[in-house]
Design a protein around this motif. Structure first.
Motif, PDB file in Angstrom:
ATOM      1  N   TRP A 198      33.026  18.124  -8.113  1.00  0.00           N
ATOM      2  CA  TRP A 198      32.221  19.346  -8.053  1.00  0.00           C
ATOM      3  C   TRP A 198      30.817  19.028  -7.536  1.00  0.00           C
ATOM      4  CZ3 TRP A 198      33.434  24.293  -8.288  1.00  0.00           C
ATOM      5  CH2 TRP A 198      32.559  25.263  -8.770  1.00  0.00           C
ATOM      6  N   PHE A 204      32.164  25.142  -2.666  1.00  0.00           N
ATOM      7  CA  PHE A 204      33.478  25.409  -3.247  1.00  0.00           C
ATOM      8  C   PHE A 204      33.711  26.900  -3.435  1.00  0.00           C
ATOM      9  CE2 PHE A 204      33.046  20.906  -4.706  1.00  0.00           C
ATOM     10  CZ  PHE A 204      34.079  20.418  -3.913  1.00  0.00           C
ATOM     11  N   CYS A 377      38.142  22.622  -6.695  1.00  0.00           N
ATOM     12  CA  CYS A 377      37.366  21.738  -5.816  1.00  0.00           C
ATOM     13  C   CYS A 377      38.169  21.542  -4.535  1.00  0.00           C
ATOM     14  CB  CYS A 377      37.076  20.402  -6.495  1.00  0.00           C
ATOM     15  SG  CYS A 377      36.026  20.530  -7.960  1.00  0.00           S
ATOM     16  N   GLY A 381      36.093  22.978   0.746  1.00  0.00           N
ATOM     17  CA  GLY A 381      34.733  22.882   0.236  1.00  0.00           C
ATOM     18  C   GLY A 381      34.195  21.467   0.290  1.00  0.00           C
ATOM     19  N   THR A 382      35.062  20.487   0.001  1.00  0.00           N
ATOM     20  CA  THR A 382      34.647  19.084   0.074  1.00  0.00           C
ATOM     21  C   THR A 382      34.223  18.715   1.484  1.00  0.00           C
ATOM     22  OG1 THR A 382      36.091  18.454  -1.772  1.00  0.00           O
ATOM     23  CG2 THR A 382      35.413  16.703  -0.249  1.00  0.00           C
TER      24      THR A 382
END
Length: 463
Positions: A198, A204, A377, A381-382
């Motif tokens: 996160w 995210f 997660c 988003g990463t």
């Protein structure tokens, strides 16, 4: 009795010695396990559990590694979840885990921050309120464990984190490096591993709507509602309104649950198994997230074993494990965990991209891995927060081609990986949020490569 027979025997029958009212350090008679409490601050007690690998290989060119596992939540127990549900020597039925990471390293589990799992505080004012405070407490714990143990000092320490644990990992790594440079901490930092972490909440929440729309769990209306709340969260983060952003995050999770008919945030191909959307925001902050952890991992056990898995983790940790470890009678595993989340509410939505940048600039090996099916997660988003790094090697990393990952006798591609300088990334196919539990073979192979364990070359497929 077999390789793990002695471990099981000790689990059921071993009684440690005490140093005062709280066990500062205890161990099994054969030295394969050590555990205890460190008072990281007055009246703030952190619990740790170290396993020494029976597979240890002595190689002068490749020192045997130690993995420090950090769970997320906030308030989820590494001693419980990471240990018995994911990578430790025994599963929740107290049966040997064939995919344990002890095959390639020693394992150190910690209930972090104080108040999590078996860790506890004597005064409610002592809960941590920031990731930096958590990192400082962990550094104090490492000083107590490593500084008087020359054997441990010879092994590089790899901080491996999952979910919110990634935020602890980067703040710990920076705190530990400062302590090492000041001569206060005697250890060698091998690297930081961020598993479904996160690191950038904003990226995210913006990934959820488009991802779920692409896999048909949201329609255009759901996407619109999701994006509108995500925009509100972005504005709140930019304005430093982090508590308000956390409340908006809770609202967004509730909205997505209603619009998707309760998609599982840990695997978007599944339903969550209960009507999370019916809970209020305050109820979500008081332990529902941890219940989802437990429910989802229980579903993994029921899908992988004919008997559907054993008893609950709570019963295990407050029963035979508490007895084995001689935890103080008035300490209940998870008894203060809800408070941990509440106290970190003001830090929960803060990004830690700058800390990753700082670690990369210092030459620390940073590895990121993500499960393909994770939503909370999400890989989308990463990848977004990685592209925001200011690290000088980012362009080369992004332009580098990936290589394929295979494992054991399974057919087909199981993942991809690529590296540039000291940044590495793994994409793990067929896994959700809990990669070691869902794809244990490729996860074990991955961590063997990351740690450069001298035992990595002998790994075989283990379910």
């Amino acid at each position: 009795m077999g390789k793990w027979g002695g471990v099981i025997f000790s689990l059921l029958f071993f009684s440690p010695l005490f140093l005062g009212k709280i066990a500062e350090a205890s161990r099994t008679t054969d030295g394969s396990e050590e555990w205890g409490y460190v008072e990281v601050r007055p009246k703030a007690h952190m619990f740790w559990w170290l396993y020494r690998s029976p597979y240890r290989v002595e190689d002068a060119s490749k020192p045997w590694p130690i993995i420090l596992w950090l769970q997320g939540g906030p308030g989820a127990s590494g001693v419980g979840i990471g240990n018995f549900e994911e990578v430790g020597p025994l599963d929740t039925d107290l049966k040997p885990r064939n995919s344990t990471w002890l095959q390639i390293a020693d394992l150190l589990f910690v209930d972090n921050p104080v108040g999590t799992g078996y860790s506890f505080v004597d005064d409610e004012k002592l809960y941590v309120k920031t990731d930096e405070e958590a990192g400082n407490d962990l550094t104090t714990l490492l000083e107590k464990i490593f500084n008087k143990n020359e054997s441990l000092q010879k092994s590089p320490l790899f901080i491996v984190a999952e979910s919110y644990g990634g935020k602890y990992a980067v703040t710990l790594a920076l705190s530990a490096l400062r302590a090492i440079e000041a001569g206060k901490l005697k250890l060698k930092l091998g690297g930081v591993v961020l598993g479904d972490s996160w690191i950038s909440p904003e990226d995210f929440v913006f990934s959820w709507g488009p991802l779920l729309k692409d896999v048909s769990r949201l329609d255009y209306n759901g996407l619109h509602y999701s994006d509108s709340v995500a925009q509100k969260i972005k504005q709140q983060i930019e304005q430093g309104q982090y508590v308000e952003a956390t409340k908006s995050w809770m609202l967004l999770e509730s909205l997505i649950s209603r619009s998707s008919n309760n998609v599982d945030f840990y695997n978007f191909l599944l339903d969550s198994g209960s009507d999370v959307a019916s809970f209020t925001a305050i109820e979500l902050s008081k332990g529902i997230a941890l219940k989802r952890y437990s429910r989802y991992l229980s579903s993994l056990r029921s899908r992988s074993s004919p008997g559907g898995g054993g008893g609950g983790l709570d019963s295990l940790m407050n029963g035979p494990i508490k007895e084995k470890l001689k935890i103080p009678e008035n300490v209940t595993w998870g008894g203060q965990s809800d408070n941990v989340f509440t106290e970190l509410e003001g830090d929960f939505m803060k990004p830690r991209i700058n800390e990753v940048d700082e670690l990369l600039a210092k030459g620390v090996n940073v590895t990121v891995y993500n499960g393909q099916l994770d939503l909370i997660c999400a890989t989308k988003g990463t990848e977004a927060w990685i592209e925001k790094l200011k690290w000088e090697g980012l362009h080369n990393f992004l332009s580098t081609d990936r290589t394929n990952l295979y494992c054991g006798d399974k057919k087909g591609t199981q993942g991809f990986t690529k590296s540039s300088k000291n940044l590495h990334m793994y994409w793990i196919l067929g896994a959700g949020h809990f990669v070691p539990a869902e794809q244990p073979c490729v996860a074990l192979k991955m961590v063997g490569a990351i740690t450069q364990s001298p035992a990595a070359s002998r790994l075989v497929r283990r379910k």
